[in-house]
Design a protein around this motif. Structure first.
Motif, mmCIF file in Angstrom:
data_model
loop_
_atom_site.group_PDB
_atom_site.id
_atom_site.type_symbol
_atom_site.label_atom_id
_atom_site.label_comp_id
_atom_site.label_asym_id
_atom_site.label_seq_id
_atom_site.Cartn_x
_atom_site.Cartn_y
_atom_site.Cartn_z
ATOM 1 N N GLU A 55 0.826 -1.205 0.000
ATOM 2 C CA GLU A 55 0.000 0.000 0.000
ATOM 3 C C GLU A 55 0.862 1.257 0.000
ATOM 4 O O GLU A 55 0.610 2.212 -0.750
ATOM 5 C CB GLU A 55 -0.932 0.005 1.212
ATOM 6 N N GLN A 56 1.899 1.265 0.824
ATOM 7 C CA GLN A 56 2.806 2.410 0.860
ATOM 8 C C GLN A 56 3.544 2.554 -0.469
ATOM 9 O O GLN A 56 3.704 3.667 -0.978
ATOM 10 C CB GLN A 56 3.810 2.251 2.001
ATOM 11 N N SER A 58 2.638 1.566 -3.496
ATOM 12 C CA SER A 58 1.780 2.033 -4.591
ATOM 13 C C SER A 58 1.538 3.534 -4.501
ATOM 14 O O SER A 58 1.538 4.234 -5.521
ATOM 15 C CB SER A 58 0.449 1.275 -4.597
ATOM 16 N N GLN A 59 1.358 4.069 -3.283
ATOM 17 C CA GLN A 59 1.164 5.511 -3.138
ATOM 18 C C GLN A 59 2.464 6.264 -3.425
ATOM 19 O O GLN A 59 2.447 7.316 -4.062
ATOM 20 C CB GLN A 59 0.670 5.848 -1.737
ATOM 21 N N SER A 60 3.591 5.720 -2.986
ATOM 22 C CA SER A 60 4.880 6.338 -3.294
ATOM 23 C C SER A 60 5.110 6.371 -4.798
ATOM 24 O O SER A 60 5.660 7.333 -5.343
ATOM 25 C CB SER A 60 6.021 5.576 -2.619
ATOM 26 N N VAL A 62 2.768 6.476 -7.176
ATOM 27 C CA VAL A 62 1.906 7.526 -7.730
ATOM 28 C C VAL A 62 2.548 8.893 -7.520
ATOM 29 O O VAL A 62 2.621 9.724 -8.435
ATOM 30 C CB VAL A 62 0.511 7.477 -7.085
ATOM 31 N N ASN A 63 3.022 9.143 -6.310
ATOM 32 C CA ASN A 63 3.689 10.419 -6.023
ATOM 33 C C ASN A 63 4.975 10.568 -6.841
ATOM 34 O O ASN A 63 5.312 11.669 -7.279
ATOM 35 C CB ASN A 63 4.021 10.523 -4.534
ATOM 36 N N GLN A 96 -2.876 9.488 -10.487
ATOM 37 C CA GLN A 96 -3.776 9.256 -9.362
ATOM 38 C C GLN A 96 -3.935 7.753 -9.194
ATOM 39 O O GLN A 96 -3.935 7.003 -10.167
ATOM 40 C CB GLN A 96 -5.160 9.901 -9.584
ATOM 41 N N LEU A 97 -4.074 7.319 -7.944
ATOM 42 C CA LEU A 97 -4.258 5.904 -7.674
ATOM 43 C C LEU A 97 -5.632 5.469 -8.152
ATOM 44 O O LEU A 97 -6.640 6.115 -7.853
ATOM 45 C CB LEU A 97 -4.101 5.632 -6.178
ATOM 46 N N PRO A 100 -6.577 0.226 -5.494
ATOM 47 C CA PRO A 100 -5.594 0.064 -4.408
ATOM 48 C C PRO A 100 -4.855 -1.264 -4.515
ATOM 49 O O PRO A 100 -5.277 -2.182 -5.225
ATOM 50 C CB PRO A 100 -6.458 0.127 -3.138
ATOM 51 N N LEU A 113 -2.941 2.798 -11.611
ATOM 52 C CA LEU A 113 -2.974 4.246 -11.495
ATOM 53 C C LEU A 113 -3.393 4.837 -12.826
ATOM 54 O O LEU A 113 -3.292 4.189 -13.875
ATOM 55 C CB LEU A 113 -1.606 4.794 -11.079
#
Length: 257
Positions: A55-56, A58-60, A62-63, A96-97, A100, A113
């Motif tokens: 989860e971390q 995938s968000q990293s 995207v960022n 953008q994600l 998830p 994404l």
């Protein structure tokens, strides 16, 4: 005061205070705009390094697309197509994600994404220091690997170079990294071993068209047709037929013959 002299009335200071307030508001508004919008020195930096969990990561990721900072998130060996993806994403405004992170295999997660009007799927596996992205596929999620083990299986008992080459192709099509590496000759360069894994990460598939057995040279050349990301190209395998331990694959050209 002497009678007959004129004293001018004092001017009120209300206008001055109104002017000062307006100037202050304009300055404060400008600082707020530049701080939060333009260079963003009031904004918190987007996290592009966390990868303790899928989860971390995938968000990293995207960022990282928005910040053009993905280098710390890739696995040491990743799909060949992920390099092309990175070049495409460098021209986008961000991502953008979409979906998830979700588990798709015993040791693999995927997520999607949205970036540049396209859906991109990423595949994540555990690596040194946390999870890492092994593949990025435009248009959908990558197919999960049967396993993430990279230690070669025991050398199979093959009698000819053609047999070794066919076992190698079968392993690539099955996306079986240990089986593919087990047929390689011991002295092949690390770039060849890495390249084989890159092809497997990217879902390449091959068929053997024909084989030339060069008896004098003690080698066999297998001519292939490969399909990688929907693109068909010729390929080539060369074997060493008198190698110690049996015939083995000495070289693999995945997109040229």
């Amino acid at each position: 005061m002497t009678y007959g002299q004129y004293a001018p009335p004092k001017k009120p200071k209300t206008g001055l205070w109104i002017t000062l307030v307006l100037v202050f508001v304009l300055i404060a508004g400008g600082v707020a705009f530049t701080g939060f919008v333009t260079p963003g020195f009031f904004k918190a930096k987007a996290d592009t390094t966390s990868r303790a969990t899928p989860e971390q990561l995938s968000q990293s990721f995207v960022n990282g697309v928005a910040e053009d900072r993905l280098s710390q998130l890739w696995c040491p060996i990743r799909s060949k197509r992920s390099y092309s993806f990175e070049q495409v994403m460098a021209a986008t405004d961000g991502a953008q994600l979409g979906t998830p992170a979700r588990q798709r295999a015993p040791q693999e997660y995927s997520a999607t994404l949205n970036a540049g009007g396209q859906t991109v799927g990423i595949a994540m596996i555990p690596g040194e220091g946390g999870w890492c992205v092994r593949d990025a596929k435009i248009g959908g999620e990558p197919e999960p690997l049967p396993g993430i083990e990279t230690k070669p299986s025991p050398r199979p008992d093959v009698k000819t170079g053609e047999e070794a080459g066919n076992k190698f192709v079968d392993a690539i099509n099955a996306r079986d990294i240990p089986a593919a590496l087990s047929v390689l000759c011991e002295k092949v360069p690390d770039t060849t071993r890495d390249g084989v894994q890159q092809i497997i990460h990217g879902e390449g598939r091959y068929t053997v068209d024909n084989a030339d057995v060069l008896t004098t040279a003690k080698q066999t050349i297998l001519h292939l047709t490969g399909e990688v990301d929907g693109v068909r190209n010729p390929g080539r395998i060369e074997t060493e037929d008198d190698a110690e331990g049996g015939p083995c694959v000495a070289s693999f050209s995945p997109d040229s013959d």
